[in-house]
Design a protein around this motif. Structure first.
Motif, PDB file in Angstrom:
ATOM      1  N   TRP A 192       0.826  -1.196   0.000  1.00 10.30           N
ATOM      2  CA  TRP A 192       0.000   0.000   0.000  1.00 10.30           C
ATOM      3  C   TRP A 192       0.864   1.250   0.000  1.00 10.30           C
ATOM      4  O   TRP A 192       0.544   2.232   0.639  1.00 10.30           O
ATOM      5  N   GLU A 193       1.976   1.235  -0.687  1.00 12.81           N
ATOM      6  CA  GLU A 193       2.876   2.381  -0.722  1.00 12.81           C
ATOM      7  C   GLU A 193       2.509   3.326  -1.856  1.00 12.81           C
ATOM      8  O   GLU A 193       2.030   2.909  -2.891  1.00 12.81           O
ATOM      9  N   ILE A 251      -7.207   6.713  -3.346  1.00 16.81           N
ATOM     10  CA  ILE A 251      -7.974   5.684  -4.062  1.00 16.81           C
ATOM     11  C   ILE A 251      -8.960   5.013  -3.111  1.00 16.81           C
ATOM     12  O   ILE A 251     -10.128   4.810  -3.443  1.00 16.81           O
ATOM     13  N   ILE A 252      -8.512   4.669  -1.922  1.00 15.04           N
ATOM     14  CA  ILE A 252      -9.377   4.007  -0.942  1.00 15.04           C
ATOM     15  C   ILE A 252     -10.537   4.916  -0.555  1.00 15.04           C
ATOM     16  O   ILE A 252     -11.689   4.478  -0.495  1.00 15.04           O
ATOM     17  N   ASP A 286     -14.273  10.293   2.850  1.00 19.41           N
ATOM     18  CA  ASP A 286     -13.097  11.170   2.857  1.00 19.41           C
ATOM     19  C   ASP A 286     -12.366  11.186   4.194  1.00 19.41           C
ATOM     20  O   ASP A 286     -11.288  11.776   4.302  1.00 19.41           O
ATOM     21  N   LEU A 287     -12.935  10.565   5.223  1.00 16.75           N
ATOM     22  CA  LEU A 287     -12.333  10.610   6.558  1.00 16.75           C
ATOM     23  C   LEU A 287     -11.421   9.418   6.862  1.00 16.75           C
ATOM     24  O   LEU A 287     -10.820   9.364   7.927  1.00 16.75           O
ATOM     25  N   ILE A 288     -11.324   8.460   5.948  1.00 13.48           N
ATOM     26  CA  ILE A 288     -10.449   7.309   6.182  1.00 13.48           C
ATOM     27  C   ILE A 288      -9.021   7.806   6.334  1.00 13.48           C
ATOM     28  O   ILE A 288      -8.530   8.570   5.514  1.00 13.48           O
ATOM     29  N   PHE A 310      -5.572  -4.185  -2.910  1.00 14.92           N
ATOM     30  CA  PHE A 310      -4.825  -3.060  -3.455  1.00 14.92           C
ATOM     31  C   PHE A 310      -4.799  -3.083  -4.980  1.00 14.92           C
ATOM     32  O   PHE A 310      -5.007  -2.070  -5.640  1.00 14.92           O
ATOM     33  N   ILE A 311      -4.559  -4.247  -5.535  1.00 10.89           N
ATOM     34  CA  ILE A 311      -4.433  -4.321  -6.990  1.00 10.89           C
ATOM     35  C   ILE A 311      -5.766  -4.063  -7.688  1.00 10.89           C
ATOM     36  O   ILE A 311      -5.821  -3.381  -8.707  1.00 10.89           O
ATOM     37  N   ASP A 312      -6.871  -4.566  -7.112  1.00  8.71           N
ATOM     38  CA  ASP A 312      -8.193  -4.269  -7.677  1.00  8.71           C
ATOM     39  C   ASP A 312      -8.415  -2.763  -7.727  1.00  8.71           C
ATOM     40  O   ASP A 312      -8.812  -2.209  -8.759  1.00  8.71           O
ATOM     41  N   LEU A 313      -8.182  -2.115  -6.590  1.00  8.43           N
ATOM     42  CA  LEU A 313      -8.430  -0.672  -6.491  1.00  8.43           C
ATOM     43  C   LEU A 313      -7.544   0.121  -7.445  1.00  8.43           C
ATOM     44  O   LEU A 313      -7.991   1.097  -8.055  1.00  8.43           O
TER      45      LEU A 313
END
Length: 165
Positions: free
Chosen positions: A78-79, A89-90, A97-99, A137-140
């Motif tokens: 997740w770098e 992206i997440i 927006d608060l993550i 991660f790769i999907d996103l």
């Protein structure tokens, strides 16, 4: 469909070829994939016939355009990089927006179009078994690239996926 057309992947979704399950199983059973910075090569044997695929050959078989887009295959990293800002992206796909920390996103948190895009990526770009209700991660990363119009080198991604599955 415009996202698929922008990547020149229409033929991938129009194919009606027969799939030979026993031959596919034998292909994957005998599969080895070598990866370098410039090229991936898959080698296998089916019914005694040697098969060698690289990105150009695979793109030709699938009748998709081979481009110079992203071909990274980072399963759980997740770098940040030049092409990817994980937290942004997440937040986009979790619709929150608060993550504050990078994490997986449940598809139930996504908007309907985002869930559809996740389904396309999960079934056609980097297929897998299990945990289909959660993105990795790769999907996103690939979903974000499709939405933003950044190119994905699908044939190289597929070969790299074969190496890690």
């Amino acid at each position: 469909m415009d996202l698929i057309k922008s990547e020149k992947w229409e033929n991938l979704f129009k194919r009606r070829d027969l799939m030979y399950e026993a031959a596919c199983k034998e292909f994957y059973k005998n599969l080895t994939v070598s990866i370098s910075q410039k090229k991936e090569v898959a080698r296998s044997k089916v019914h005694g016939v040697e098969i060698e695929l690289d990105g150009m050959i695979l793109a030709s078989i699938l009748k998709i355009l081979r481009n110079n887009g992203i071909c990274e295959y980072i399963k759980e990293k997740w770098e940040e990089s030049t092409y990817c800002k994980p937290l942004e992206i997440i937040r986009k796909f979790a619709n929150d927006d608060l993550i504050a920390k990078a994490r997986r996103v449940k598809s139930s948190k996504m908007k309907p179009f985002q869930r559809l895009l996740h389904f396309i990526v999960m079934k056609n770009v980097v297929p897998r078994f299990g945990k289909r209700d959660t993105t990795n991660f790769i999907d996103l990363t690939y979903m974000d690239h499709l939405l933003t119009g950044r190119k994905v080198n699908l044939s190289r991604v597929m070969l790299r996926h074969m190496a890690y599955v």
